[in-house]
Write a protein that holds these residues in place. Sequence first.
Motif, PDB file in Angstrom:
ATOM      1  N   GLU A 149      -0.219   0.563  -0.104  1.00 58.63           N
ATOM      2  CA  GLU A 149      -1.434   0.042  -0.730  1.00 58.63           C
ATOM      3  C   GLU A 149      -1.336   0.196  -2.240  1.00 58.63           C
ATOM      4  O   GLU A 149      -0.912   1.235  -2.742  1.00 58.63           O
ATOM      5  CB  GLU A 149      -2.650   0.806  -0.221  1.00 58.63           C
ATOM      6  N   ASP A 197       2.637 -10.342  -0.157  1.00 55.74           N
ATOM      7  CA  ASP A 197       1.268 -10.052   0.263  1.00 55.74           C
ATOM      8  C   ASP A 197       1.083 -10.556   1.694  1.00 55.74           C
ATOM      9  O   ASP A 197       2.021 -11.041   2.317  1.00 55.74           O
ATOM     10  CB  ASP A 197       0.237 -10.650  -0.697  1.00 55.74           C
ATOM     11  N   GLU A 198      -0.134 -10.449   2.227  1.00 57.75           N
ATOM     12  CA  GLU A 198      -0.353 -10.818   3.634  1.00 57.75           C
ATOM     13  C   GLU A 198      -0.248 -12.323   3.885  1.00 57.75           C
ATOM     14  O   GLU A 198      -0.093 -12.755   5.019  1.00 57.75           O
ATOM     15  CB  GLU A 198      -1.663 -10.271   4.162  1.00 57.75           C
ATOM     16  N   VAL A 254       5.210 -11.077  -4.395  1.00 66.47           N
ATOM     17  CA  VAL A 254       4.489 -10.368  -5.442  1.00 66.47           C
ATOM     18  C   VAL A 254       5.476  -9.842  -6.480  1.00 66.47           C
ATOM     19  O   VAL A 254       5.244  -9.920  -7.670  1.00 66.47           O
ATOM     20  CB  VAL A 254       3.664  -9.204  -4.853  1.00 66.47           C
ATOM     21  N   LEU A 289      -4.547  -7.385  -7.153  1.00 63.73           N
ATOM     22  CA  LEU A 289      -3.710  -6.604  -6.242  1.00 63.73           C
ATOM     23  C   LEU A 289      -4.278  -5.230  -5.902  1.00 63.73           C
ATOM     24  O   LEU A 289      -3.974  -4.679  -4.848  1.00 63.73           O
ATOM     25  CB  LEU A 289      -2.311  -6.415  -6.840  1.00 63.73           C
ATOM     26  N   GLU A 293      -5.064  -3.783  -2.343  1.00 57.66           N
ATOM     27  CA  GLU A 293      -4.426  -4.638  -1.325  1.00 57.66           C
ATOM     28  C   GLU A 293      -3.230  -3.927  -0.700  1.00 57.66           C
ATOM     29  O   GLU A 293      -2.552  -3.138  -1.346  1.00 57.66           O
ATOM     30  CB  GLU A 293      -3.936  -5.946  -1.945  1.00 57.66           C
ATOM     31  N   LEU A 295       0.502  -4.312   0.628  1.00 56.37           N
ATOM     32  CA  LEU A 295       1.646  -5.192   0.434  1.00 56.37           C
ATOM     33  C   LEU A 295       2.732  -4.840   1.441  1.00 56.37           C
ATOM     34  O   LEU A 295       2.732  -3.751   2.019  1.00 56.37           O
ATOM     35  CB  LEU A 295       2.178  -5.079  -0.990  1.00 56.37           C
TER      36      LEU A 295
END
Length: 75
Positions: A6, A33-34, A39, A67, A70, A72
């Motif tokens: 995270e 990322d999802e 990234v 970000l 978030e 990753l």
Amino acid sequence: MRRAGEVRGLAQGVAVLQCEEETYPDIGTEVIDESLETVGRVVDVFGPVEQPYLAVTIGDSVHPPTLVGETLYAR
């Protein structure tokens, strides 16, 4: 694809991720990322062995403030 960590903060164009496990991606690993968008790449691993931190360079097409918080993933 596996969870990298995270995003806890940003510093000088680098995202700092906290890993949730002792295993972590190698330096040079691509981070996404999802939505599977790139990234950046892992440039350093530091901190405690139990929950290390990753330094990830942020690509030019990514807006860094979005970000924070978030999760990753390593490709």
